[in-house]
Design a protein around this motif. Structure first.
Motif, PDB file in Angstrom:
ATOM      1  N   GLU A 154     -38.850  -6.617  20.572  1.00  0.00           N
ATOM      2  CA  GLU A 154     -39.583  -7.063  19.399  1.00  0.00           C
ATOM      3  C   GLU A 154     -38.616  -7.406  18.260  1.00  0.00           C
ATOM      4  OE1 GLU A 154     -42.764  -7.526  19.548  1.00  0.00           O
ATOM      5  OE2 GLU A 154     -43.053  -6.605  21.534  1.00  0.00           O
ATOM      6  N   ARG A 155     -39.180  -7.964  17.202  1.00  0.00           N
ATOM      7  CA  ARG A 155     -38.362  -8.383  16.060  1.00  0.00           C
ATOM      8  C   ARG A 155     -37.560  -7.229  15.487  1.00  0.00           C
ATOM      9  NH1 ARG A 155     -39.314  -8.178  10.761  1.00  0.00           N
ATOM     10  NH2 ARG A 155     -41.493  -7.612  11.109  1.00  0.00           N
ATOM     11  N   GLU A 156     -38.182  -6.048  15.375  1.00  0.00           N
ATOM     12  CA  GLU A 156     -37.466  -4.891  14.836  1.00  0.00           C
ATOM     13  C   GLU A 156     -36.287  -4.506  15.726  1.00  0.00           C
ATOM     14  OE1 GLU A 156     -40.662  -5.084  15.408  1.00  0.00           O
ATOM     15  OE2 GLU A 156     -41.617  -5.032  13.431  1.00  0.00           O
ATOM     16  N   ASP A 157     -36.461  -4.673  17.034  1.00  0.00           N
ATOM     17  CA  ASP A 157     -35.372  -4.377  17.967  1.00  0.00           C
ATOM     18  C   ASP A 157     -34.214  -5.353  17.780  1.00  0.00           C
ATOM     19  OD1 ASP A 157     -36.875  -2.312  19.274  1.00  0.00           O
ATOM     20  OD2 ASP A 157     -37.967  -3.871  20.365  1.00  0.00           O
ATOM     21  N   VAL A 158     -34.555  -6.611  17.488  1.00  0.00           N
ATOM     22  CA  VAL A 158     -33.512  -7.611  17.259  1.00  0.00           C
ATOM     23  C   VAL A 158     -32.704  -7.255  16.016  1.00  0.00           C
ATOM     24  CG1 VAL A 158     -33.039 -10.043  16.785  1.00  0.00           C
ATOM     25  CG2 VAL A 158     -34.861  -9.424  18.380  1.00  0.00           C
ATOM     26  N   GLU A 159     -33.393  -6.824  14.976  1.00  0.00           N
ATOM     27  CA  GLU A 159     -32.687  -6.437  13.753  1.00  0.00           C
ATOM     28  C   GLU A 159     -31.725  -5.280  14.012  1.00  0.00           C
ATOM     29  OE1 GLU A 159     -35.989  -5.630  11.216  1.00  0.00           O
ATOM     30  OE2 GLU A 159     -36.149  -7.701  10.507  1.00  0.00           O
ATOM     31  N   ARG A 160     -32.166  -4.324  14.815  1.00  0.00           N
ATOM     32  CA  ARG A 160     -31.279  -3.193  15.144  1.00  0.00           C
ATOM     33  C   ARG A 160     -30.113  -3.665  16.010  1.00  0.00           C
ATOM     34  NH1 ARG A 160     -36.312  -0.242  15.025  1.00  0.00           N
ATOM     35  NH2 ARG A 160     -36.783  -0.779  17.182  1.00  0.00           N
ATOM     36  N   ALA A 161     -30.396  -4.610  16.920  1.00  0.00           N
ATOM     37  CA  ALA A 161     -29.326  -5.146  17.769  1.00  0.00           C
ATOM     38  C   ALA A 161     -28.267  -5.862  16.928  1.00  0.00           C
ATOM     39  CB  ALA A 161     -29.911  -6.091  18.814  1.00  0.00           C
ATOM     40  N   ILE A 162     -28.710  -6.589  15.914  1.00  0.00           N
ATOM     41  CA  ILE A 162     -27.773  -7.257  15.012  1.00  0.00           C
ATOM     42  C   ILE A 162     -26.887  -6.227  14.322  1.00  0.00           C
ATOM     43  CG2 ILE A 162     -27.574  -8.607  12.884  1.00  0.00           C
ATOM     44  CD1 ILE A 162     -30.151 -10.065  13.717  1.00  0.00           C
ATOM     45  N   ASP A 246     -27.059  -6.453  30.672  1.00  0.00           N
ATOM     46  CA  ASP A 246     -27.516  -6.075  29.334  1.00  0.00           C
ATOM     47  C   ASP A 246     -27.980  -7.320  28.582  1.00  0.00           C
ATOM     48  OD1 ASP A 246     -28.120  -4.669  27.081  1.00  0.00           O
ATOM     49  OD2 ASP A 246     -26.086  -3.905  26.721  1.00  0.00           O
ATOM     50  N   VAL A 247     -29.107  -7.872  29.039  1.00  0.00           N
ATOM     51  CA  VAL A 247     -29.637  -9.114  28.477  1.00  0.00           C
ATOM     52  C   VAL A 247     -31.062  -8.876  27.998  1.00  0.00           C
ATOM     53  CG1 VAL A 247     -30.098 -11.559  28.868  1.00  0.00           C
ATOM     54  CG2 VAL A 247     -28.267 -10.420  30.151  1.00  0.00           C
ATOM     55  N   SER A 248     -31.293  -9.036  26.708  1.00  0.00           N
ATOM     56  CA  SER A 248     -32.628  -8.867  26.139  1.00  0.00           C
ATOM     57  C   SER A 248     -33.269 -10.217  25.892  1.00  0.00           C
ATOM     58  CB  SER A 248     -32.562  -8.075  24.827  1.00  0.00           C
ATOM     59  OG  SER A 248     -32.111  -6.760  25.056  1.00  0.00           O
ATOM     60  N   PHE A 249     -34.594 -10.226  25.926  1.00  0.00           N
ATOM     61  CA  PHE A 249     -35.398 -11.444  25.887  1.00  0.00           C
ATOM     62  C   PHE A 249     -36.314 -11.355  24.669  1.00  0.00           C
ATOM     63  CE2 PHE A 249     -38.805 -14.270  27.161  1.00  0.00           C
ATOM     64  CZ  PHE A 249     -38.236 -15.185  28.025  1.00  0.00           C
ATOM     65  N   TYR A 250     -35.935 -12.069  23.587  1.00  0.00           N
ATOM     66  CA  TYR A 250     -36.745 -12.034  22.371  1.00  0.00           C
ATOM     67  C   TYR A 250     -37.819 -13.109  22.476  1.00  0.00           C
ATOM     68  CZ  TYR A 250     -38.023 -12.247  17.410  1.00  0.00           C
ATOM     69  OH  TYR A 250     -38.719 -12.252  16.224  1.00  0.00           O
ATOM     70  N   GLU A 251     -38.977 -12.720  22.985  1.00  0.00           N
ATOM     71  CA  GLU A 251     -40.031 -13.694  23.270  1.00  0.00           C
ATOM     72  C   GLU A 251     -40.563 -14.355  22.006  1.00  0.00           C
ATOM     73  OE1 GLU A 251     -44.106 -14.091  25.892  1.00  0.00           O
ATOM     74  OE2 GLU A 251     -43.678 -12.206  24.864  1.00  0.00           O
ATOM     75  N   GLY A 252     -40.683 -13.609  20.924  1.00  0.00           N
ATOM     76  CA  GLY A 252     -41.165 -14.193  19.686  1.00  0.00           C
ATOM     77  C   GLY A 252     -40.249 -15.272  19.149  1.00  0.00           C
ATOM     78  N   SER A 253     -38.968 -15.114  19.426  1.00  0.00           N
ATOM     79  CA  SER A 253     -37.932 -16.096  19.087  1.00  0.00           C
ATOM     80  C   SER A 253     -37.995 -16.518  17.621  1.00  0.00           C
ATOM     81  CB  SER A 253     -38.002 -17.295  20.033  1.00  0.00           C
ATOM     82  OG  SER A 253     -37.419 -16.967  21.289  1.00  0.00           O
ATOM     83  N   LEU A 254     -37.451 -17.686  17.324  1.00  0.00           N
ATOM     84  CA  LEU A 254     -37.327 -18.105  15.928  1.00  0.00           C
ATOM     85  C   LEU A 254     -38.692 -18.321  15.275  1.00  0.00           C
ATOM     86  CD1 LEU A 254     -35.066 -18.726  13.865  1.00  0.00           C
ATOM     87  CD2 LEU A 254     -35.426 -21.140  14.377  1.00  0.00           C
ATOM     88  N   THR A 255     -39.697 -18.702  16.066  1.00  0.00           N
ATOM     89  CA  THR A 255     -41.036 -18.916  15.504  1.00  0.00           C
ATOM     90  C   THR A 255     -41.546 -17.643  14.846  1.00  0.00           C
ATOM     91  OG1 THR A 255     -41.544 -20.611  17.152  1.00  0.00           O
ATOM     92  CG2 THR A 255     -43.406 -19.562  16.056  1.00  0.00           C
ATOM     93  N   GLU A 256     -41.470 -16.535  15.541  1.00  0.00           N
ATOM     94  CA  GLU A 256     -41.913 -15.256  14.981  1.00  0.00           C
ATOM     95  C   GLU A 256     -40.991 -14.796  13.859  1.00  0.00           C
ATOM     96  OE1 GLU A 256     -43.338 -11.475  17.290  1.00  0.00           O
ATOM     97  OE2 GLU A 256     -41.157 -11.301  16.983  1.00  0.00           O
ATOM     98  N   TRP A 257     -39.688 -14.979  14.057  1.00  0.00           N
ATOM     99  CA  TRP A 257     -38.689 -14.535  13.080  1.00  0.00           C
ATOM    100  C   TRP A 257     -38.919 -15.191  11.723  1.00  0.00           C
ATOM    101  CZ3 TRP A 257     -35.006 -10.787  13.682  1.00  0.00           C
ATOM    102  CH2 TRP A 257     -33.981 -10.715  12.744  1.00  0.00           C
ATOM    103  N   LEU A 258     -39.170 -16.487  11.719  1.00  0.00           N
ATOM    104  CA  LEU A 258     -39.407 -17.205  10.473  1.00  0.00           C
ATOM    105  C   LEU A 258     -40.735 -16.801   9.841  1.00  0.00           C
ATOM    106  CD1 LEU A 258     -38.190 -20.810  11.418  1.00  0.00           C
ATOM    107  CD2 LEU A 258     -37.030 -19.144   9.950  1.00  0.00           C
TER     108      LEU A 258
END
Length: 278
Positions: A154-162, A246-258
């Motif tokens: 999810e988006r929150e997971d991406v932020e933590r990954a960053i 170790d490959v994650s799949f951000y399904e929401g991608s940039l559409t959700e992020w924006l």
């Protein structure tokens, strides 16, 4: 690589010798539009599950997973059993078929593969048909991957990954990347691994070299994104076929992020983070 990607020759051998198809049975899924499947022709024995039928078409979650009930209905209509080996193809270098591969994997189908190349590549060397495939409806109970097993984040997971230094991989085109991208992302257009002449994947060594040029190596934590999870599906399948784990799949991608007002970068990038247009 044939755990995730199979060659036309691999598939042809099994079509020519049905006796080699002791369990599991091969089920071929064509994800093109029905008019292409019926009018242009298809791989013998293939069933048609068009791309738009296995993704959410609602306004809120357009392009996302369709839901386990919808997926079950689709594969039941196609006569697919849980133990079958699924081989998916399209006529666009595999990018739409890869989305089906990822969808099936996420809903717990253990043996699903991408045909290396597409319908045009198959048609150059092997038999095709316009005859309808005889299908007997099946019974199918999806078993979606548990949270700890799934590559979806999810988006929150991406932020933590960053924050912990994961490498974000943007699989879109140059102009899209420069308009807006996730912080620190590198661009790796999904088409870079495809040979325009053969329509299939480039040799393994060449793909690995291209990935290494961007720092996309097996020892890194990787997060893939695009706009609506279609293009990252192809890159995800290729990376898994190469042994990346170790490959994650951000399904929401940039559409959700924006939509969530996430931090973005824009503009030209240095030569180490860019490449020529394909």
């Amino acid at each position: 690589m044939d755990e995730f990607v199979v060659t036309p020759a691999w598939l042809s051998d099994r079509l020519e010798d049905p006796h080699s198809q002791s369990q599991p049975q091969i089920r071929i899924v064509d994800v093109r539009e029905p008019w292409e499947f019926e009018g242009i022709g298809h791989v013998p024995g293939a069933v048609n599950i068009p791309f738009d039928r296995f993704r959410d078409e609602g306004d809120a979650d357009r392009g996302m997973l369709p839901g386990s009930d919808v997926f079950a209905e689709l594969v039941e209509e196609a006569g697919i059993e849980p133990d079958d080996t699924i081989v998916a193809y399209d006529d666009t270098h595999g990018v739409f078929a890869a989305r089906f591969v990822v969808t099936a994997l996420l809903y717990g189908h253990e043996d699903v593969r991408l045909l290396d190349g597409d319908y045009s590549a198959w048609n150059r060397e092997y038999e095709t048909t316009s005859d309808a495939s005889e299908v007997e409806a099946s019974s199918y109970e999806p078993e979606p991957l548990a949270l700890e097993e799934s590559p979806l984040i999810e988006r929150e997971d991406v932020e933590r990954a960053i924050d912990r230094g994961a490498l974000l991989v943007d699989t879109r085109e140059q102009f899209e990347f420069e308009e807006a991208r996730l912080p620190g992302a590198v661009r790796f257009d999904w088409r870079e691994v495809v040979d325009d002449e053969t329509r299939g994947l480039k040799p393994r060594a060449e793909i690995e070299a291209l990935l290494a040029e961007r720092g996309i190596t097996p020892d890194r934590e990787l997060v893939l994104y695009c706009n609506t999870a279609r293009r990252i599906s192809h890159t995800y399948v290729v990376l898994r076929a190469l042994g990346y784990e170790d490959v994650s799949f951000y399904e929401g991608s940039l559409t959700e992020w924006l939509a969530a007002d996430g931090r973005v970068e824009s503009g030209p990038v240095s030569s180490s983070n860019s490449d020529s247009d394909d």
